[in-house]
Design a protein around this motif. Structure first.
Motif, PDB file in Angstrom:
ATOM      1  N   ALA A  28       0.827  -1.211   0.000  1.00  0.00           N
ATOM      2  CA  ALA A  28       0.000   0.000   0.000  1.00  0.00           C
ATOM      3  C   ALA A  28       0.865   1.267   0.000  1.00  0.00           C
ATOM      4  O   ALA A  28       0.554   2.239  -0.691  1.00  0.00           O
ATOM      5  CB  ALA A  28      -0.940  -0.004   1.212  1.00  0.00           C
ATOM      6  N   LEU A  29       1.957   1.245   0.763  1.00  0.00           N
ATOM      7  CA  LEU A  29       2.862   2.398   0.766  1.00  0.00           C
ATOM      8  C   LEU A  29       3.502   2.595  -0.603  1.00  0.00           C
ATOM      9  O   LEU A  29       3.655   3.721  -1.069  1.00  0.00           O
ATOM     10  CB  LEU A  29       3.937   2.221   1.847  1.00  0.00           C
ATOM     11  N   LEU A  30       3.852   1.504  -1.256  1.00  0.00           N
ATOM     12  CA  LEU A  30       4.420   1.609  -2.608  1.00  0.00           C
ATOM     13  C   LEU A  30       3.380   2.088  -3.610  1.00  0.00           C
ATOM     14  O   LEU A  30       3.707   2.827  -4.537  1.00  0.00           O
ATOM     15  CB  LEU A  30       5.011   0.261  -3.030  1.00  0.00           C
ATOM     16  N   ARG A  31       2.134   1.688  -3.414  1.00  0.00           N
ATOM     17  CA  ARG A  31       1.073   2.157  -4.316  1.00  0.00           C
ATOM     18  C   ARG A  31       0.903   3.669  -4.179  1.00  0.00           C
ATOM     19  O   ARG A  31       0.681   4.369  -5.164  1.00  0.00           O
ATOM     20  CB  ARG A  31      -0.244   1.452  -4.012  1.00  0.00           C
ATOM     21  N   ARG A  32       1.025   4.175  -2.956  1.00  0.00           N
ATOM     22  CA  ARG A  32       0.919   5.630  -2.746  1.00  0.00           C
ATOM     23  C   ARG A  32       2.098   6.367  -3.370  1.00  0.00           C
ATOM     24  O   ARG A  32       1.937   7.420  -3.979  1.00  0.00           O
ATOM     25  CB  ARG A  32       0.885   5.943  -1.248  1.00  0.00           C
ATOM     26  N   ALA A  33       3.285   5.818  -3.180  1.00  0.00           N
ATOM     27  CA  ALA A  33       4.501   6.486  -3.650  1.00  0.00           C
ATOM     28  C   ALA A  33       4.705   6.351  -5.153  1.00  0.00           C
ATOM     29  O   ALA A  33       5.181   7.280  -5.807  1.00  0.00           O
ATOM     30  CB  ALA A  33       5.725   5.922  -2.922  1.00  0.00           C
ATOM     31  N   ARG A  34       4.359   5.195  -5.709  1.00  0.00           N
ATOM     32  CA  ARG A  34       4.596   4.906  -7.126  1.00  0.00           C
ATOM     33  C   ARG A  34       3.358   4.240  -7.721  1.00  0.00           C
ATOM     34  O   ARG A  34       3.359   3.038  -8.008  1.00  0.00           O
ATOM     35  CB  ARG A  34       5.812   3.980  -7.280  1.00  0.00           C
ATOM     36  N   PRO A  35       2.277   4.992  -7.887  1.00  0.00           N
ATOM     37  CA  PRO A  35       0.994   4.403  -8.286  1.00  0.00           C
ATOM     38  C   PRO A  35       1.003   3.669  -9.619  1.00  0.00           C
ATOM     39  O   PRO A  35       0.210   2.755  -9.820  1.00  0.00           O
ATOM     40  CB  PRO A  35       0.031   5.586  -8.311  1.00  0.00           C
ATOM     41  N   ALA A  36       1.875   4.012 -10.526  1.00  0.00           N
ATOM     42  CA  ALA A  36       1.882   3.361 -11.839  1.00  0.00           C
ATOM     43  C   ALA A  36       2.756   2.104 -11.878  1.00  0.00           C
ATOM     44  O   ALA A  36       2.681   1.326 -12.823  1.00  0.00           O
ATOM     45  CB  ALA A  36       2.359   4.339 -12.908  1.00  0.00           C
ATOM     46  N   ASP A  37       3.561   1.891 -10.854  1.00  0.00           N
ATOM     47  CA  ASP A  37       4.528   0.796 -10.870  1.00  0.00           C
ATOM     48  C   ASP A  37       3.971  -0.435 -10.151  1.00  0.00           C
ATOM     49  O   ASP A  37       4.286  -0.702  -8.990  1.00  0.00           O
ATOM     50  CB  ASP A  37       5.851   1.245 -10.249  1.00  0.00           C
ATOM     51  N   LYS A  38       3.161  -1.195 -10.857  1.00  0.00           N
ATOM     52  CA  LYS A  38       2.504  -2.373 -10.285  1.00  0.00           C
ATOM     53  C   LYS A  38       3.506  -3.452  -9.890  1.00  0.00           C
ATOM     54  O   LYS A  38       3.336  -4.132  -8.882  1.00  0.00           O
ATOM     55  CB  LYS A  38       1.474  -2.960 -11.259  1.00  0.00           C
ATOM     56  N   GLU A  39       4.557  -3.632 -10.682  1.00  0.00           N
ATOM     57  CA  GLU A  39       5.539  -4.667 -10.351  1.00  0.00           C
ATOM     58  C   GLU A  39       6.270  -4.347  -9.058  1.00  0.00           C
ATOM     59  O   GLU A  39       6.519  -5.233  -8.241  1.00  0.00           O
ATOM     60  CB  GLU A  39       6.523  -4.853 -11.505  1.00  0.00           C
ATOM     61  N   LEU A  40       6.609  -3.093  -8.837  1.00  0.00           N
ATOM     62  CA  LEU A  40       7.254  -2.696  -7.589  1.00  0.00           C
ATOM     63  C   LEU A  40       6.315  -2.945  -6.412  1.00  0.00           C
ATOM     64  O   LEU A  40       6.723  -3.469  -5.373  1.00  0.00           O
ATOM     65  CB  LEU A  40       7.672  -1.224  -7.649  1.00  0.00           C
ATOM     66  N   GLN A  41       5.051  -2.587  -6.571  1.00  0.00           N
ATOM     67  CA  GLN A  41       4.070  -2.814  -5.512  1.00  0.00           C
ATOM     68  C   GLN A  41       3.968  -4.302  -5.175  1.00  0.00           C
ATOM     69  O   GLN A  41       3.941  -4.692  -4.006  1.00  0.00           O
ATOM     70  CB  GLN A  41       2.705  -2.282  -5.941  1.00  0.00           C
ATOM     71  N   LEU A  42       3.950  -5.139  -6.212  1.00  0.00           N
ATOM     72  CA  LEU A  42       3.832  -6.575  -5.984  1.00  0.00           C
ATOM     73  C   LEU A  42       5.093  -7.158  -5.345  1.00  0.00           C
ATOM     74  O   LEU A  42       5.000  -8.104  -4.556  1.00  0.00           O
ATOM     75  CB  LEU A  42       3.504  -7.304  -7.283  1.00  0.00           C
ATOM     76  N   ALA A  43       6.248  -6.588  -5.647  1.00  0.00           N
ATOM     77  CA  ALA A  43       7.468  -7.041  -4.974  1.00  0.00           C
ATOM     78  C   ALA A  43       7.334  -6.839  -3.464  1.00  0.00           C
ATOM     79  O   ALA A  43       7.725  -7.704  -2.673  1.00  0.00           O
ATOM     80  CB  ALA A  43       8.687  -6.306  -5.516  1.00  0.00           C
ATOM     81  N   GLY A  44       6.766  -5.720  -3.063  1.00  0.00           N
ATOM     82  CA  GLY A  44       6.536  -5.478  -1.643  1.00  0.00           C
ATOM     83  C   GLY A  44       5.507  -6.420  -1.051  1.00  0.00           C
ATOM     84  O   GLY A  44       5.621  -6.838   0.100  1.00  0.00           O
ATOM     85  N   ASP A  84      14.304   1.912  -7.534  1.00  0.00           N
ATOM     86  CA  ASP A  84      13.264   0.928  -7.230  1.00  0.00           C
ATOM     87  C   ASP A  84      13.575   0.186  -5.937  1.00  0.00           C
ATOM     88  O   ASP A  84      12.718   0.015  -5.073  1.00  0.00           O
ATOM     89  CB  ASP A  84      13.120  -0.090  -8.368  1.00  0.00           C
ATOM     90  N   LEU A  85      14.791  -0.274  -5.820  1.00  0.00           N
ATOM     91  CA  LEU A  85      15.184  -1.025  -4.635  1.00  0.00           C
ATOM     92  C   LEU A  85      15.155  -0.148  -3.386  1.00  0.00           C
ATOM     93  O   LEU A  85      14.726  -0.587  -2.313  1.00  0.00           O
ATOM     94  CB  LEU A  85      16.571  -1.633  -4.844  1.00  0.00           C
ATOM     95  N   LEU A  86      15.575   1.102  -3.534  1.00  0.00           N
ATOM     96  CA  LEU A  86      15.504   2.031  -2.397  1.00  0.00           C
ATOM     97  C   LEU A  86      14.056   2.268  -1.977  1.00  0.00           C
ATOM     98  O   LEU A  86      13.743   2.303  -0.783  1.00  0.00           O
ATOM     99  CB  LEU A  86      16.179   3.358  -2.740  1.00  0.00           C
ATOM    100  N   SER A  87      13.159   2.417  -2.949  1.00  0.00           N
ATOM    101  CA  SER A  87      11.735   2.604  -2.632  1.00  0.00           C
ATOM    102  C   SER A  87      11.172   1.390  -1.916  1.00  0.00           C
ATOM    103  O   SER A  87      10.409   1.521  -0.949  1.00  0.00           O
ATOM    104  CB  SER A  87      10.931   2.851  -3.914  1.00  0.00           C
ATOM    105  N   LEU A  88      11.543   0.197  -2.386  1.00  0.00           N
ATOM    106  CA  LEU A  88      11.071  -1.034  -1.755  1.00  0.00           C
ATOM    107  C   LEU A  88      11.581  -1.135  -0.329  1.00  0.00           C
ATOM    108  O   LEU A  88      10.813  -1.431   0.591  1.00  0.00           O
ATOM    109  CB  LEU A  88      11.518  -2.251  -2.582  1.00  0.00           C
ATOM    110  N   ARG A  89      12.843  -0.883  -0.141  1.00  0.00           N
ATOM    111  CA  ARG A  89      13.416  -0.951   1.214  1.00  0.00           C
ATOM    112  C   ARG A  89      12.781   0.075   2.149  1.00  0.00           C
ATOM    113  O   ARG A  89      12.505  -0.217   3.312  1.00  0.00           O
ATOM    114  CB  ARG A  89      14.926  -0.755   1.155  1.00  0.00           C
ATOM    115  N   GLN A  90      12.560   1.291   1.653  1.00  0.00           N
ATOM    116  CA  GLN A  90      11.965   2.333   2.484  1.00  0.00           C
ATOM    117  C   GLN A  90      10.540   1.962   2.877  1.00  0.00           C
ATOM    118  O   GLN A  90      10.143   2.112   4.031  1.00  0.00           O
ATOM    119  CB  GLN A  90      11.978   3.676   1.762  1.00  0.00           C
ATOM    120  N   ALA A  91       9.755   1.481   1.918  1.00  0.00           N
ATOM    121  CA  ALA A  91       8.376   1.079   2.221  1.00  0.00           C
ATOM    122  C   ALA A  91       8.357  -0.079   3.208  1.00  0.00           C
ATOM    123  O   ALA A  91       7.521  -0.122   4.127  1.00  0.00           O
ATOM    124  CB  ALA A  91       7.640   0.700   0.939  1.00  0.00           C
TER     125      ALA A  91
END
Length: 149
Positions: free
Chosen positions: A41-57, A107-114
């Protein structure tokens, strides 16, 4: 283990309910299911268009179930399991996430932060079923049976 359907993945994610990860210090142990939902959910807020990043989280915690006795191998097992279903990018992010010595891109930094923020954030992150459509879309996009127009 390779996940071959969204249903198999959903079952595994549901199985994370009530499983606590006490290996993260100094943070308190967290329910893997809730943590996965908050991270996505945090990744969806930060990067709404990046579905693959959201799913990695979302899927990252399945390694805990796939390799309970081998903490060092969890990321690799999770990445191997989701690669056929969600593709190489999601698998790569899942695999690289815990490797702190690896140079991290945005991408990896966003994932780690979320992931870190989800440990202490308290908000309604919805339910797992909310992610089914996104899982299905990414799965279809990464299917080896997909035809290129």
């Amino acid at each position: 283990m390779e996940l071959r359907s969204v249903e198999e993945l959903m079952d595994l994610l549901y199985a994370c309910r009530g499983v606590r990860d006490a290996t993260r210090r100094p943070a308190p142990s967290v329910d893997l299911h809730d943590h996965a939902l908050r991270t996505a959910a945090l990744l969806r807020r930060a990067r709404p268009a990046d579905k693959e990043l959201q799913l990695a989280g979302l899927v990252r915690p399945v390694g805990r179930l796939l390799s309970p006795a081998d903490p060092a191998g969890r990321a690799g097992r999770a990445a191997d399991a989701v690669r056929p279903l969600l593709g190489p990018r999601v698998a790569g992010l899942v695999w690289l996430h815990p490797r702190r010595g690896v140079p991290a891109d945005g991408d990896l930094l966003s994932l780690r932060q979320a992931d870190e923020d989800a440990l202490t954030s308290v908000f309604d992150a919805g339910v797992l079923e909310d992610w089914r459509t996104v899982l299905e879309l990414v799965s279809v996009h990464n299917s080896p049976m997909r035809t290129v127009d």
